[in-house]
Scaffold this motif. Structure first.
Motif, PDB file in Angstrom:
ATOM      1  N   LEU A 157      13.194  14.159 -40.415  1.00  0.00           N
ATOM      2  CA  LEU A 157      13.462  13.439 -39.948  1.00  0.00           C
ATOM      3  C   LEU A 157      13.385  13.840 -38.506  1.00  0.00           C
ATOM      4  CD1 LEU A 157      14.617  10.558 -38.783  1.00  0.00           C
ATOM      5  CD2 LEU A 157      16.796  11.818 -38.874  1.00  0.00           C
ATOM      6  N   SER A 158      13.787  14.979 -38.298  1.00  0.00           N
ATOM      7  CA  SER A 158      13.532  15.769 -37.463  1.00  0.00           C
ATOM      8  C   SER A 158      11.782  14.879 -36.943  1.00  0.00           C
ATOM      9  CB  SER A 158      13.795  17.275 -36.975  1.00  0.00           C
ATOM     10  OG  SER A 158      14.996  17.945 -37.680  1.00  0.00           O
ATOM     11  N   ARG A 159      11.381  16.348 -37.670  1.00  0.00           N
ATOM     12  CA  ARG A 159       9.496  15.839 -36.903  1.00  0.00           C
ATOM     13  C   ARG A 159       9.517  14.479 -36.714  1.00  0.00           C
ATOM     14  NH1 ARG A 159       8.863  19.819 -41.653  1.00  0.00           N
ATOM     15  NH2 ARG A 159       8.266  17.889 -42.678  1.00  0.00           N
ATOM     16  N   LYS A 160       9.407  13.808 -37.351  1.00  0.00           N
ATOM     17  CA  LYS A 160       9.747  11.905 -36.087  1.00  0.00           C
ATOM     18  C   LYS A 160       9.936  12.195 -35.022  1.00  0.00           C
ATOM     19  CE  LYS A 160       8.375   8.199 -37.538  1.00  0.00           C
ATOM     20  NZ  LYS A 160       6.645   7.824 -37.770  1.00  0.00           N
ATOM     21  N   ILE A 161      11.869  12.297 -35.166  1.00  0.00           N
ATOM     22  CA  ILE A 161      11.661  11.970 -33.361  1.00  0.00           C
ATOM     23  C   ILE A 161      11.158  12.318 -32.720  1.00  0.00           C
ATOM     24  CG2 ILE A 161      14.083  12.005 -32.857  1.00  0.00           C
ATOM     25  CD1 ILE A 161      14.323  10.120 -34.842  1.00  0.00           C
ATOM     26  N   LYS A 162      11.051  13.838 -33.231  1.00  0.00           N
ATOM     27  CA  LYS A 162      10.334  14.627 -32.232  1.00  0.00           C
ATOM     28  C   LYS A 162       9.039  14.349 -31.583  1.00  0.00           C
ATOM     29  CE  LYS A 162      12.752  19.272 -33.460  1.00  0.00           C
ATOM     30  NZ  LYS A 162      12.588  20.950 -33.951  1.00  0.00           N
ATOM     31  N   LYS A 163       8.013  13.889 -32.487  1.00  0.00           N
ATOM     32  CA  LYS A 163       6.789  13.063 -31.986  1.00  0.00           C
ATOM     33  C   LYS A 163       7.147  11.781 -31.459  1.00  0.00           C
ATOM     34  CE  LYS A 163       2.511  11.297 -34.329  1.00  0.00           C
ATOM     35  NZ  LYS A 163       2.609  10.228 -33.341  1.00  0.00           N
ATOM     36  N   MET A 164       7.902  10.994 -31.872  1.00  0.00           N
ATOM     37  CA  MET A 164       8.008   9.875 -30.318  1.00  0.00           C
ATOM     38  C   MET A 164       8.800  10.561 -29.208  1.00  0.00           C
ATOM     39  SD  MET A 164      10.211   8.074 -33.762  1.00  0.00           S
ATOM     40  CE  MET A 164      11.196   6.723 -32.149  1.00  0.00           C
ATOM     41  N   ARG A 165       9.779  11.512 -29.397  1.00  0.00           N
ATOM     42  CA  ARG A 165      10.268  12.150 -27.870  1.00  0.00           C
ATOM     43  C   ARG A 165       8.773  12.717 -27.322  1.00  0.00           C
ATOM     44  NH1 ARG A 165      13.343  15.408 -26.478  1.00  0.00           N
ATOM     45  NH2 ARG A 165      14.165  14.173 -25.161  1.00  0.00           N
ATOM     46  N   ASP A 166       7.900  12.999 -28.322  1.00  0.00           N
ATOM     47  CA  ASP A 166       6.834  13.591 -26.834  1.00  0.00           C
ATOM     48  C   ASP A 166       6.057  12.349 -26.682  1.00  0.00           C
ATOM     49  OD1 ASP A 166       7.576  16.002 -27.555  1.00  0.00           O
ATOM     50  OD2 ASP A 166       6.148  16.330 -29.573  1.00  0.00           O
ATOM     51  N   ASP A 167       5.680  11.596 -27.189  1.00  0.00           N
ATOM     52  CA  ASP A 167       4.853  10.508 -26.994  1.00  0.00           C
ATOM     53  C   ASP A 167       5.795   9.535 -25.784  1.00  0.00           C
ATOM     54  OD1 ASP A 167       2.611  11.213 -29.062  1.00  0.00           O
ATOM     55  OD2 ASP A 167       3.958   9.440 -30.104  1.00  0.00           O
ATOM     56  N   LEU A 168       6.762   9.693 -25.995  1.00  0.00           N
ATOM     57  CA  LEU A 168       7.447   8.827 -24.626  1.00  0.00           C
ATOM     58  C   LEU A 168       7.448  10.125 -23.499  1.00  0.00           C
ATOM     59  CD1 LEU A 168      10.828   7.009 -26.825  1.00  0.00           C
ATOM     60  CD2 LEU A 168       8.385   5.853 -25.574  1.00  0.00           C
ATOM     61  N   ILE A 169       7.307  11.156 -24.127  1.00  0.00           N
ATOM     62  CA  ILE A 169       7.962  11.393 -22.565  1.00  0.00           C
ATOM     63  C   ILE A 169       6.003  11.877 -22.031  1.00  0.00           C
ATOM     64  CG2 ILE A 169       7.638  14.789 -21.805  1.00  0.00           C
ATOM     65  CD1 ILE A 169       9.593  15.243 -23.947  1.00  0.00           C
ATOM     66  N   ASN A 170       5.176  11.644 -22.267  1.00  0.00           N
ATOM     67  CA  ASN A 170       3.467  11.683 -22.316  1.00  0.00           C
ATOM     68  C   ASN A 170       3.336  10.184 -20.949  1.00  0.00           C
ATOM     69  OD1 ASN A 170       3.208  14.158 -23.238  1.00  0.00           O
ATOM     70  ND2 ASN A 170       2.432  12.987 -24.666  1.00  0.00           N
ATOM     71  N   LEU A 171       4.249   9.329 -21.564  1.00  0.00           N
ATOM     72  CA  LEU A 171       4.329   8.326 -20.789  1.00  0.00           C
ATOM     73  C   LEU A 171       5.317   8.138 -19.979  1.00  0.00           C
ATOM     74  CD1 LEU A 171       4.993   5.445 -23.823  1.00  0.00           C
ATOM     75  CD2 LEU A 171       2.746   5.982 -22.225  1.00  0.00           C
ATOM     76  N   CYS A 172       6.911   8.615 -19.824  1.00  0.00           N
ATOM     77  CA  CYS A 172       7.353   8.855 -19.117  1.00  0.00           C
ATOM     78  C   CYS A 172       6.597   9.478 -17.537  1.00  0.00           C
ATOM     79  CB  CYS A 172       8.067   8.963 -19.298  1.00  0.00           C
ATOM     80  SG  CYS A 172      10.112   8.872 -18.059  1.00  0.00           S
ATOM     81  N   SER A 173       5.975  10.654 -17.554  1.00  0.00           N
ATOM     82  CA  SER A 173       5.579  11.614 -17.337  1.00  0.00           C
ATOM     83  C   SER A 173       4.490  11.056 -16.161  1.00  0.00           C
ATOM     84  CB  SER A 173       4.805  12.450 -17.617  1.00  0.00           C
ATOM     85  OG  SER A 173       5.784  13.793 -18.472  1.00  0.00           O
ATOM     86  N   LEU A 174       3.451  10.091 -17.146  1.00  0.00           N
ATOM     87  CA  LEU A 174       2.695   9.411 -15.992  1.00  0.00           C
ATOM     88  C   LEU A 174       3.250   8.562 -15.489  1.00  0.00           C
ATOM     89  CD1 LEU A 174      -0.099   8.513 -18.919  1.00  0.00           C
ATOM     90  CD2 LEU A 174      -0.446   9.996 -16.786  1.00  0.00           C
ATOM     91  N   VAL A 175       4.143   8.223 -15.707  1.00  0.00           N
ATOM     92  CA  VAL A 175       4.993   7.075 -14.866  1.00  0.00           C
ATOM     93  C   VAL A 175       5.457   7.334 -13.739  1.00  0.00           C
ATOM     94  CG1 VAL A 175       7.028   5.043 -14.912  1.00  0.00           C
ATOM     95  CG2 VAL A 175       5.412   5.025 -16.813  1.00  0.00           C
ATOM     96  N   GLU A 176       6.168   8.745 -13.871  1.00  0.00           N
ATOM     97  CA  GLU A 176       7.056   9.113 -12.267  1.00  0.00           C
ATOM     98  C   GLU A 176       5.839   9.743 -11.643  1.00  0.00           C
ATOM     99  OE1 GLU A 176       9.178  11.938 -15.130  1.00  0.00           O
ATOM    100  OE2 GLU A 176      10.968  10.823 -15.381  1.00  0.00           O
TER     101      GLU A 176
END
Length: 464
Positions: A157-176
């Motif tokens: 579960l940890s690996r799954k959540i961390k990958k999802m967070r990494d993907d969202l961090i990339n999206l959020c970084s581009l928006v910001e």
């Protein structure tokens, strides 16, 4: 945090008579405190990590308390990430407590429930979902519960959540980043592509939320309530399922007046089976209370076994009773199995099942002879997962806290998607993306509070 400076100790094995007991000492002074009470060929401060040493535990007067084996684990290579000493002494309540008292007198503090695992989390040895998996692993009583807890402990579960967070961090970084260059009218992210990626993230979260429907069964089991009229054979059915005489069986209606609960393992699923008082109108005050408790249990049930005496003529009042139970099951989406009992006494007569119109499965049994019990158990397993879209997913959510965090993360991403589709400011999109990130972070402990930690670890046993 000041409490991390303390050196803690506790008995890490179950209290009782056994071959050995283990007392764990953890903290910056663990080895120093152990040396105050341990007498061996060498001082423990002089030995290498991950080594075991025979010696004795002595009290402040020099009197031998017990002969033990002390195992040393130096930071950070220990369960807690701190210097740790595990004392293996002779099993037994008195001697184990005597050794622990000696260690506490030498300067250690008694550990709080779950404090060793809490330190492992705070020291980065495990994340929060893995810490919760340890408690679930200890409590597991079926193979499914064991396998799902072990998978979570291994980090699925940890690996799954961390990958999802990494993907969202990339999206959020581009928006910001785009917001930083708003005055220059530069575009760093294609809006339709961003929307698609948010939809993909929502779909991933939906898949995880869906697994909770059966993950909860792995972790907590299925609460099954046996209900029906007095003398329908409810207690006989409980005894037959358990293959032991757990409940009192009598020809006198109303024998069962209180709740009897037992656990049953069928195909790796835990069923918590509850026998209740017979449902009927009665003037007996004690029996009335039993009926009230039975009705309360029906409301809390995951599955209902409605037991009907197949030799009875079903009256209008019986029909009202049965439909009351079946309507409760339908209205609250509970699993229900109609069990016609005592078929061995029919003598060729037909069961009046056509009077009970429903969409629930029906099984004919004899609790006395065992006829139909295997079929009933099979239906119980099938009904447990009916409508859950059970898959062989490698990651299964079993924890209510995790499910709730996923639901909140999904809602935040839906807000972000709505803002994006309506052409709203990038500030709003970024805020909602960050909120989604934080909710996912709550699962693995990237984002947490003392209240969450205290609530989680207070449910652990002392010594773990």
């Amino acid at each position: 945090m000041k409490y991390l400076e303390d050196t803690i100790a506790a008995i890490s094995t179950a209290i009782g008579e056994a071959g050995i007991s283990v007392i764990r000492i953890s903290g910056k002074d663990a080895i120093k405190i152990a040396d105050r009470v341990f007498r061996g060929k060498k001082k423990l401060e002089e030995v290498k990590t991950h080594t075991a040493h025979y010696g004795s535990i002595v009290d402040s007067t020099g009197k031998v308390v017990d002969y033990v084996v002390a195992t040393v684990f130096r930071a950070p290579h220990s369960y807690t990430g701190e210097d740790t000493v595990e004392i293996s002494c002779h099993g037994g309540i008195f001697v184990t407590r005597k050794v622990l008292e000696t260690i506490l007198e030498a300067g250690a503090r008694l550990a709080q429930p779950g404090e060793f695992t809490k330190r492992a989390f705070l020291n980065g040895r495990i994340d929060l979902s893995q810490a919760e998996a340890i408690a679930d692993l200890i409590r597991s009583v079926t193979d499914l519960a064991y396998q799902s807890s072990l998978s979570q402990l291994e980090g699925s579960l940890s690996r799954k959540i961390k990958k999802m967070r990494d993907d969202l961090i990339n999206l959020c970084s581009l928006v910001e980043l785009e917001l930083d260059f708003a005055d220059e009218d530069l575009e760093f992210v294609d809006k339709p592509e961003l929307a698609n990626k948010i939809r993909d993230a929502i779909a991933e979260i939906d898949e995880l939320i869906e697994t909770f429907k059966y993950g909860k069964i792995y972790r907590e089991g299925v609460k099954v309530v046996i209900a029906g009229k007095p003398n329908a054979g409810k207690s006989s059915l409980l005894n037959a399922l358990l293959n032991e005489n757990r409940a009192i069986v009598s020809d006198i209606p109303g024998t069962t007046r209180d709740i009897i609960e037992e656990s049953l393992n069928i195909d790796g699923i835990l069923f918590r089976v509850i026998d209740t008082a017979g449902l009927r109108e009665t003037y007996d005050i004690i029996e009335q209370e039993g009926v009230r408790r039975a009705e309360e249990q029906l409301k809390k049930a995951d599955m209902i076994l409605l037991v009907i005496d197949s030799t009875d003529e079903i009256s209008e009042s019986d029909m009202r009773l049965y439909h009351r139970v079946l309507n409760l099951a339908m209205d609250e989406s509970k699993k229900c199995i109609i069990v016609f009992n005592k078929v061995d006494l029919l003598d060729g007569r037909q069961i009046q099942m056509e009077k009970i119109t429903n969409n629930f499965p029906v099984v004919n049994i004899s609790a006395l002879t065992g006829f139909g019990l295997d079929k009933l158990k099979k239906i119980m397993v099938e009904q447990s997962f009916f409508g859950t879209n059970r898959t062989d997913a490698s990651v299964v959510v079993t924890n209510v806290r995790h499910r709730d965090a996923l639901i909140k993360a999904k809602q935040s991403l839906l807000y972000a998607l709505k803002s994006l589709e309506e052409g709203m400011s990038g500030d709003l999109v970024a805020v909602d993306l960050r909120a989604g990130l934080n909710h996912l972070g709550e699962i693995i402990g990237e984002v947490t509070t003392d209240d969450i930690l205290n609530n989680i670890f207070s449910k652990f046993c002392i010594g773990k």
